[in-house]
Motif scaffolding. Structure first.
Motif, PDB file in Angstrom:
ATOM      1  N   VAL A 170       7.068   4.078 -14.127  1.00  0.00           N
ATOM      2  CA  VAL A 170       6.741   4.416 -12.736  1.00  0.00           C
ATOM      3  C   VAL A 170       5.313   3.991 -12.398  1.00  0.00           C
ATOM      4  CG1 VAL A 170       6.396   6.348 -11.135  1.00  0.00           C
ATOM      5  CG2 VAL A 170       8.414   6.292 -12.609  1.00  0.00           C
ATOM      6  N   VAL A 171       4.389   4.238 -13.308  1.00  0.00           N
ATOM      7  CA  VAL A 171       2.980   3.913 -13.067  1.00  0.00           C
ATOM      8  C   VAL A 171       2.788   2.404 -12.931  1.00  0.00           C
ATOM      9  CG1 VAL A 171       0.728   3.857 -14.211  1.00  0.00           C
ATOM     10  CG2 VAL A 171       1.982   5.993 -14.037  1.00  0.00           C
TER      11      VAL A 171
ATOM     12  N   TRP B 224       5.011   0.151 -12.191  1.00  0.00           N
ATOM     13  CA  TRP B 224       5.726  -0.281 -10.992  1.00  0.00           C
ATOM     14  C   TRP B 224       4.823  -0.104  -9.776  1.00  0.00           C
ATOM     15  CZ3 TRP B 224      11.277  -1.291 -10.927  1.00  0.00           C
ATOM     16  CH2 TRP B 224      11.778  -1.596  -9.665  1.00  0.00           C
ATOM     17  N   LYS B 225       4.195   1.061  -9.678  1.00  0.00           N
ATOM     18  CA  LYS B 225       3.323   1.367  -8.544  1.00  0.00           C
ATOM     19  C   LYS B 225       2.078   0.469  -8.532  1.00  0.00           C
ATOM     20  CE  LYS B 225       1.939   4.058  -5.141  1.00  0.00           C
ATOM     21  NZ  LYS B 225       2.449   3.823  -3.825  1.00  0.00           N
ATOM     22  N   ILE B 226       1.493   0.225  -9.695  1.00  0.00           N
ATOM     23  CA  ILE B 226       0.320  -0.642  -9.777  1.00  0.00           C
ATOM     24  C   ILE B 226       0.678  -2.063  -9.352  1.00  0.00           C
ATOM     25  CG2 ILE B 226      -1.284  -1.755 -11.396  1.00  0.00           C
ATOM     26  CD1 ILE B 226      -1.425   0.927 -12.886  1.00  0.00           C
TER      27      ILE B 226
ATOM     28  N   GLU C 150       3.035  -2.961  -7.315  1.00  0.00           N
ATOM     29  CA  GLU C 150       3.241  -2.981  -5.868  1.00  0.00           C
ATOM     30  C   GLU C 150       1.913  -2.924  -5.113  1.00  0.00           C
ATOM     31  OE1 GLU C 150       6.014   0.147  -5.009  1.00  0.00           O
ATOM     32  OE2 GLU C 150       7.729  -1.193  -5.310  1.00  0.00           O
ATOM     33  N   LYS C 151       0.945  -2.168  -5.622  1.00  0.00           N
ATOM     34  CA  LYS C 151      -0.382  -2.128  -4.990  1.00  0.00           C
ATOM     35  C   LYS C 151      -1.036  -3.501  -4.986  1.00  0.00           C
ATOM     36  CE  LYS C 151      -2.412   2.435  -5.334  1.00  0.00           C
ATOM     37  NZ  LYS C 151      -3.531   3.212  -5.860  1.00  0.00           N
TER      38      LYS C 151
ATOM     39  N   GLY D 245       7.552  -4.775  -7.908  1.00  0.00           N
ATOM     40  CA  GLY D 245       7.533  -3.667  -8.852  1.00  0.00           C
ATOM     41  C   GLY D 245       8.431  -3.896 -10.047  1.00  0.00           C
TER      42      GLY D 245
ATOM     43  N   SER E  34       7.291  -5.402 -13.531  1.00  0.00           N
ATOM     44  CA  SER E  34       6.718  -4.652 -14.647  1.00  0.00           C
ATOM     45  C   SER E  34       7.744  -4.388 -15.742  1.00  0.00           C
ATOM     46  CB  SER E  34       6.140  -3.327 -14.152  1.00  0.00           C
ATOM     47  OG  SER E  34       7.168  -2.499 -13.636  1.00  0.00           O
TER      48      SER E  34
ATOM     49  N   ALA F  55      -2.730   4.201 -10.330  1.00  0.00           N
ATOM     50  CA  ALA F  55      -1.491   4.008  -9.580  1.00  0.00           C
ATOM     51  C   ALA F  55      -1.382   4.934  -8.374  1.00  0.00           C
ATOM     52  CB  ALA F  55      -0.293   4.230 -10.500  1.00  0.00           C
ATOM     53  N   PHE F  56      -1.714   6.200  -8.559  1.00  0.00           N
ATOM     54  CA  PHE F  56      -1.478   7.183  -7.519  1.00  0.00           C
ATOM     55  C   PHE F  56      -2.747   7.606  -6.783  1.00  0.00           C
ATOM     56  CE2 PHE F  56       1.895   7.906 -10.716  1.00  0.00           C
ATOM     57  CZ  PHE F  56       2.960   7.447  -9.945  1.00  0.00           C
TER      58      PHE F  56
END
Length: 121
Positions: free
Chosen positions: A28-29, A31-33, A35-36, A41, A44, A111-112
């Motif tokens: 999840v982390v 994937w989010k990084i 996308e940023k 995503g 990854s 990430a978040f």
């Protein structure tokens, strides 16, 4: 009396659960990084392609991932890439040390958190 297999299973199950939780968190982390940083995503999850994307995020040239196949050089280059990765998101050297030494804490922060991708530095 309990057999040794049952006792071993009782001690093994919590470690398996922690391992699975950390694996899902890592997916999840990252994937989010990705996308940023404007990368897909799902990238990854693909073994070689994710290194290409990480090098593109950190260095601006994805083909530098080939250096990771050179023995001894790959360790030093990997550490430098972690610091470049932090700088690509507007973080400093201290955050790079956090990514290097306490990645399980600092990658989710990246990430978040409020970090935005600014490009290779």
């Amino acid at each position: 009396m309990y057999s040794y297999d049952v006792i071993a299973g009782l001690f093994t199950l919590p470690f398996i659960m922690i391992y699975l939780a950390l694996t899902v968190l890592g997916i999840v982390v990252m994937w989010k990084i990705f996308e940023k940083a404007g990368k897909p995503g799902w990238g990854s999850l693909i073994p070689i392609y994710n290194f290409y994307c990480i090098m593109d995020i950190a260095w601006g040239n994805g083909w530098l991932f080939l250096i990771l196949f050179v023995p001894f050089v790959n360790g030093i280059f990997g550490i430098i890439t972690i610091f470049k990765f932090a700088m690509a998101f507007g973080k400093g050297i201290a955050f790079g040390f956090g990514l290097l030494l306490l990645g399980v804490i600092f990658y989710p922060i990246l990430a978040f958190g409020d970090a935005e991708y600014i490009g290779p530095q």
